[in-house]
Design a protein around this motif. Structure first.
Motif, short mmCIF file in Angstrom:
data_model
loop_
_atom_site.label_atom_id
_atom_site.label_comp_id
_atom_site.label_asym_id
_atom_site.label_seq_id
_atom_site.Cartn_x
_atom_site.Cartn_y
_atom_site.Cartn_z
N GLN A 64 0.82 -1.20 0.00
CA GLN A 64 0.00 0.00 0.00
C GLN A 64 0.86 1.26 0.00
O GLN A 64 0.57 2.22 -0.70
N ASN A 65 1.93 1.25 0.77
CA ASN A 65 2.80 2.42 0.83
C ASN A 65 3.56 2.64 -0.47
O ASN A 65 3.70 3.77 -0.92
N ILE A 66 4.05 1.56 -1.07
CA ILE A 66 4.73 1.68 -2.37
C ILE A 66 3.77 2.25 -3.41
O ILE A 66 4.12 3.17 -4.17
N ALA A 67 2.54 1.73 -3.44
CA ALA A 67 1.56 2.22 -4.41
C ALA A 67 1.22 3.68 -4.16
O ALA A 67 1.09 4.47 -5.11
N TYR A 68 1.10 4.06 -2.91
CA TYR A 68 0.76 5.45 -2.56
C TYR A 68 1.87 6.40 -3.00
O TYR A 68 1.60 7.42 -3.62
N TYR A 69 3.11 6.07 -2.65
CA TYR A 69 4.21 6.96 -3.02
C TYR A 69 4.44 6.98 -4.53
O TYR A 69 4.81 8.00 -5.10
N ALA A 70 4.23 5.85 -5.19
CA ALA A 70 4.43 5.79 -6.64
C ALA A 70 3.34 6.54 -7.40
O ALA A 70 3.56 6.97 -8.54
N SER A 71 2.18 6.72 -6.77
CA SER A 71 1.09 7.42 -7.46
C SER A 71 1.36 8.92 -7.58
O SER A 71 0.80 9.58 -8.45
N ASP A 72 2.21 9.45 -6.73
CA ASP A 72 2.59 10.86 -6.80
C ASP A 72 3.96 10.95 -7.48
O ASP A 72 4.98 10.69 -6.85
N TYR A 73 3.95 11.32 -8.74
CA TYR A 73 5.18 11.29 -9.54
C TYR A 73 6.29 12.13 -8.93
O TYR A 73 7.43 11.69 -8.83
N GLU A 74 5.98 13.35 -8.51
CA GLU A 74 7.01 14.24 -7.97
C GLU A 74 7.61 13.68 -6.69
O GLU A 74 8.83 13.74 -6.48
N GLU A 75 6.77 13.15 -5.82
CA GLU A 75 7.25 12.57 -4.57
C GLU A 75 8.13 11.35 -4.84
O GLU A 75 9.19 11.17 -4.24
N TYR A 76 7.70 10.51 -5.78
CA TYR A 76 8.46 9.31 -6.11
C TYR A 76 9.79 9.67 -6.77
O TYR A 76 10.82 9.05 -6.49
N ALA A 77 9.78 10.68 -7.62
CA ALA A 77 11.02 11.14 -8.26
C ALA A 77 11.98 11.67 -7.20
O ALA A 77 13.20 11.45 -7.30
N ASN A 78 11.46 12.32 -6.17
CA ASN A 78 12.28 12.81 -5.07
C ASN A 78 12.90 11.64 -4.30
O ASN A 78 14.07 11.68 -3.93
N ILE A 79 12.12 10.61 -4.07
CA ILE A 79 12.62 9.42 -3.38
C ILE A 79 13.73 8.77 -4.19
O ILE A 79 14.78 8.40 -3.66
N VAL A 80 13.52 8.63 -5.49
CA VAL A 80 14.52 8.02 -6.36
C VAL A 80 15.80 8.86 -6.38
O VAL A 80 16.91 8.33 -6.36
N ALA A 81 15.65 10.18 -6.38
CA ALA A 81 16.82 11.06 -6.36
C ALA A 81 17.61 10.88 -5.05
O ALA A 81 18.85 10.86 -5.06
N GLN A 82 16.89 10.74 -3.94
CA GLN A 82 17.56 10.49 -2.66
C GLN A 82 18.31 9.16 -2.69
O GLN A 82 19.42 9.06 -2.16
N LEU A 83 17.70 8.15 -3.30
CA LEU A 83 18.36 6.85 -3.42
C LEU A 83 19.63 6.96 -4.25
O LEU A 83 20.68 6.41 -3.89
N GLU A 84 19.56 7.67 -5.37
CA GLU A 84 20.73 7.85 -6.23
C GLU A 84 21.85 8.56 -5.49
O GLU A 84 23.02 8.17 -5.59
N ASP A 85 21.50 9.61 -4.74
CA ASP A 85 22.52 10.33 -3.96
C ASP A 85 23.17 9.41 -2.92
O ASP A 85 24.39 9.43 -2.74
N ARG A 86 22.34 8.63 -2.28
CA ARG A 86 22.85 7.71 -1.24
C ARG A 86 23.78 6.67 -1.84
O ARG A 86 24.83 6.38 -1.28
N PHE A 87 23.40 6.12 -2.98
CA PHE A 87 24.26 5.13 -3.64
C PHE A 87 25.57 5.76 -4.11
O PHE A 87 26.63 5.15 -4.01
N THR A 88 25.49 6.98 -4.62
CA THR A 88 26.69 7.67 -5.09
C THR A 88 27.65 7.92 -3.93
O THR A 88 28.86 7.68 -4.06
N LYS A 89 27.13 8.38 -2.81
CA LYS A 89 27.98 8.62 -1.63
C LYS A 89 28.60 7.32 -1.12
O LYS A 89 29.78 7.27 -0.79
N LYS A 90 27.80 6.27 -1.06
CA LYS A 90 28.30 4.98 -0.56
C LYS A 90 29.36 4.42 -1.49
O LYS A 90 30.37 3.87 -1.06
N LYS A 91 29.17 4.59 -2.80
CA LYS A 91 30.15 4.12 -3.78
C LYS A 91 31.46 4.88 -3.61
O LYS A 91 32.54 4.28 -3.67
N ALA A 92 31.39 6.19 -3.38
CA ALA A 92 32.61 6.98 -3.17
C ALA A 92 33.34 6.53 -1.91
O ALA A 92 34.57 6.42 -1.91
#
Length: 150
Positions: A79-107
């Motif tokens: 239910q939470n995944i569906a809710y957050y995915a239904s709001d494109y801007e919010e989901y894009a923000n979450i994905v951006a946070q994930l990308e930043d986190r992966f980039t930092k961890k990789k460094a």
């Protein structure tokens, strides 16, 4: 006047037609928790794809691990995944946070690997030689063999 009324009617229709595509779940998780869950799931899936036997060896099911770690059930997660995915801007923000986190961890990991490689390289360059004290007598291996014969 007719134009203003028709414009207001169109605006009110557009505003009133805005429905939530997915209803807000009863037990909505915070966005930061969703980012953590998605990060952990991404790592576990990457491990499973890179080395499938690693998770099988320890009998780890990624989804069950996440449910237990975050004390959620599969319905709440879906239910939470569906809710957050239904709001494109919010989901894009979450994905951006994930990308930043992966980039930092990789460094961080890259820096650790380079430091370890440099440390190992320095160890190989400098052979460990014990200093010989002046009181120690150096005995030739031939001399040792001759002593054994006697």
């Amino acid at each position: 006047m007719k134009k203003i009324i028709s414009l207001l009617a169109i605006i009110s229709i557009l505003i009133s037609c805005k429905e939530e595509v997915v209803k807000k779940p009863n037990r909505l998780m915070e966005k930061e928790v969703m980012v953590d869950i998605m990060y952990d799931l991404s790592l576990l899936e990457a491990i499973r794809l890179e080395n499938p036997m690693s998770l099988d060896t320890f009998k780890i099911n990624p989804k069950k691990y996440i449910y237990k770690k975050y004390k959620i059930d599969s319905l709440q997660f879906a239910q939470n995944i569906a809710y957050y995915a239904s709001d494109y801007e919010e989901y894009a923000n979450i994905v951006a946070q994930l990308e930043d986190r992966f980039t930092k961890k990789k460094a961080e990991i890259t820096a650790l690997i380079k430091a370890e490689a440099k440390k190992n390289k320095n160890k190989k360059k400098k052979p460990v030689v014990k200093p010989v004290s002046p009181t120690t007598k150096l005995i030739d291996s031939l001399e040792i063999n001759q002593r054994k014969r006697l």
